[in-house]
Scaffold this active site. Sequence first.
Site, short mmCIF file in Angstrom:
data_model
loop_
_atom_site.label_atom_id
_atom_site.label_comp_id
_atom_site.label_asym_id
_atom_site.label_seq_id
_atom_site.Cartn_x
_atom_site.Cartn_y
_atom_site.Cartn_z
N ASN A 44 -22.03 -17.93 58.36
CA ASN A 44 -21.47 -16.90 57.48
C ASN A 44 -22.21 -16.83 56.15
O ASN A 44 -22.46 -17.86 55.51
CB ASN A 44 -19.99 -17.19 57.23
CG ASN A 44 -19.17 -17.15 58.50
OD1 ASN A 44 -19.47 -16.37 59.41
ND2 ASN A 44 -18.15 -17.97 58.58
N ASN A 96 -9.37 -14.17 11.33
CA ASN A 96 -9.83 -12.88 11.85
C ASN A 96 -11.34 -12.76 11.82
O ASN A 96 -11.96 -12.32 12.80
CB ASN A 96 -9.20 -11.74 11.04
CG ASN A 96 -7.69 -11.70 11.16
OD1 ASN A 96 -7.10 -12.49 11.90
ND2 ASN A 96 -7.06 -10.77 10.44
N GLU A 134 -21.46 -12.81 50.20
CA GLU A 134 -20.17 -12.13 50.21
C GLU A 134 -19.40 -12.35 48.91
O GLU A 134 -18.75 -11.43 48.40
CB GLU A 134 -19.35 -12.62 51.41
CG GLU A 134 -19.90 -12.14 52.74
CD GLU A 134 -19.20 -12.74 53.94
OE1 GLU A 134 -19.38 -12.21 55.05
OE2 GLU A 134 -18.48 -13.75 53.77
N GLN A 163 -6.51 -11.38 21.05
CA GLN A 163 -6.63 -12.69 21.69
C GLN A 163 -6.98 -12.53 23.16
O GLN A 163 -7.60 -13.42 23.77
CB GLN A 163 -5.29 -13.44 21.55
CG GLN A 163 -5.28 -14.81 22.19
CD GLN A 163 -4.00 -15.56 21.86
OE1 GLN A 163 -3.72 -15.82 20.69
NE2 GLN A 163 -3.22 -15.88 22.88
N LYS A 175 -10.80 -12.88 25.19
CA LYS A 175 -11.61 -14.06 25.49
C LYS A 175 -11.69 -14.41 26.96
O LYS A 175 -12.76 -14.72 27.48
CB LYS A 175 -11.08 -15.26 24.68
CG LYS A 175 -11.29 -15.08 23.19
CD LYS A 175 -10.52 -16.10 22.40
CE LYS A 175 -10.46 -15.68 20.94
NZ LYS A 175 -9.70 -14.42 20.73
N SER A 232 -17.64 -21.61 60.58
CA SER A 232 -16.25 -21.26 60.86
C SER A 232 -15.50 -22.51 61.29
O SER A 232 -16.04 -23.39 61.95
CB SER A 232 -16.19 -20.21 61.97
OG SER A 232 -14.89 -20.09 62.50
N SER A 244 -3.70 -20.24 22.51
CA SER A 244 -4.96 -19.82 23.12
C SER A 244 -5.94 -20.98 23.25
O SER A 244 -7.03 -20.81 23.79
CB SER A 244 -5.60 -18.70 22.29
OG SER A 244 -5.86 -19.14 20.97
N TYR A 257 -7.05 -5.90 12.70
CA TYR A 257 -6.78 -6.98 13.64
C TYR A 257 -5.33 -6.96 14.10
O TYR A 257 -4.41 -6.76 13.33
CB TYR A 257 -7.09 -8.36 13.01
CG TYR A 257 -6.87 -9.49 14.00
CD1 TYR A 257 -7.87 -9.85 14.88
CD2 TYR A 257 -5.64 -10.13 14.08
CE1 TYR A 257 -7.66 -10.85 15.83
CE2 TYR A 257 -5.42 -11.13 15.02
CZ TYR A 257 -6.43 -11.47 15.89
OH TYR A 257 -6.22 -12.45 16.83
N THR A 308 -31.24 5.90 54.49
CA THR A 308 -30.38 6.74 53.67
C THR A 308 -29.15 7.05 54.51
O THR A 308 -29.27 7.26 55.73
CB THR A 308 -31.07 8.05 53.25
OG1 THR A 308 -31.39 8.82 54.42
CG2 THR A 308 -32.36 7.77 52.47
N HIS A 309 -27.97 7.04 53.90
CA HIS A 309 -26.70 7.19 54.64
C HIS A 309 -26.57 6.10 55.71
O HIS A 309 -25.85 6.29 56.70
CB HIS A 309 -26.62 8.57 55.30
CG HIS A 309 -26.87 9.71 54.37
ND1 HIS A 309 -25.90 10.25 53.56
CD2 HIS A 309 -28.02 10.40 54.11
CE1 HIS A 309 -26.43 11.24 52.85
NE2 HIS A 309 -27.72 11.33 53.15
N LYS A 334 -20.75 -19.51 64.42
CA LYS A 334 -20.83 -18.68 63.22
C LYS A 334 -21.73 -19.28 62.14
O LYS A 334 -21.76 -20.47 61.89
CB LYS A 334 -19.43 -18.47 62.63
CG LYS A 334 -18.48 -17.68 63.48
CD LYS A 334 -18.93 -16.22 63.65
CE LYS A 334 -18.87 -15.44 62.36
NZ LYS A 334 -17.49 -15.34 61.82
#
Length: 458
Positions: free
Chosen positions: A285, A110, A290, A322, A325, A277, A23, A317, A155-156, A283
Amino acid sequence: MEKPWSGRFSEETDEFVEEFTESVSFDRELALEDIRQDIAHVRTLQKAGILSEEETKKIIEGLKGIEKDIREGKFEWKRELEDVHMNIEAELIKRVGDVGGKLHTGRSRNDQVATDERLFLKKETEEIINLLKELRKALVITARNSIDLILPAYTHLQRAQPIRLAHYFLAFREMFLKDTERFLDCYRRIDELPLGSGAVAGVDFPIDRHYTAELLGFNKIVRNSIYATADRDFIAEFLFVCALTGMHLSRLAEDLIIWSSEEFSYVDLPDKLCTGSSIMPQKKNPDVLELIRGKTGRLYGNLLSLLTVLKGIPTAYNRDLQEDKEPLFDSVKTLKGSLIGIRKVIEGLSFKEHKMYPNAGNFVLITDVANYLALKGIPFRKAHHIAGSIVAYLIEKGKRLEDITLEELRSFSELFEEDVFNLFKPENVADRRKTYGGTAREQITKLIEVALREEGLK
């Protein structure tokens, strides 16, 4: 390489096992917390009479040397030593001799790793809270600067009622304020020391856990050694708050993506926070927004990943833990980046009033026509029907509400008077919402003043 548990085994560890179980490739993120804990543990051992003053000094000097190398990127991490703890301990013994082997007295990995994670989370939660504050400041300043801009609320995803743009940004300020409160509440449960619990049953050396807590800055001590070593609730709760905050960021990002499209064209995003683009020269973007929207899926996935790990393991434990993390580290990095990104976008926004204002008129004002009739004594449900009939009539005629005549209105109800035309201006309709928390200018002005004080901007 000899393992710390090799006395029990007759065979060397298979190379596959070393690769599969290591790890250190990711838990070295906890290296500085681990050394901070080591130093506190050594001082606790000295206080208990287990280490002499000379031994304590020698071990701490060795640890500080390792810390320096880690900070400077000079420390050599070894996969065969498995994790961050054993890498540091092995290097300590190499530097200071056998006395370094006393470091792990009265401690298990632990309780050690649980302590590292809590130290890490305390620091990162504080940083996230600060980033949320900076975002809220940006929202408040933007609200103050846009109080006179009118647009339709949706709304909607259909035009609903006119609001002041400031009202919108204050709404998100409230969401991020609640997120901050959740992180603060989560912090209280993170701020408990598990060290001194050993592997599972406690420690049979006379260590003073309250002293260790004081050295490490913990407010409380975990009271049960099983719970201390088995618990990852504090991480799951943190990941939930990250996910919920990410959801708010995603909704804000989605709105701004839509508003920046040519179909809406309500806002213009700063060029430096957009990309182009490779094939379409025109473009621009909204990639930052996003990705903030997309990365919310990572925050959800990290939460679900940990909950799935936790649901089936026996107490206490198990090595499964492990797997806590990587989701934790990823969520911290993802959320911090998203908070910085959205703040930069908010600070760089410019608004197109000539696009917003017209869309806040026409049928967006019709609810207030119904309310006008209700104030004249007509039951609201009947007033609603009349207003709906006016909408149908205007659609058929190809006219806007602002174009209707008093004569046409009176064909629907004799109660219409000249004063009804005051409702055909979006700012007038918005400012009729004077209840606390409404979109009226006077209410927004008051709440901006409150927000400026709360955020330390005034």
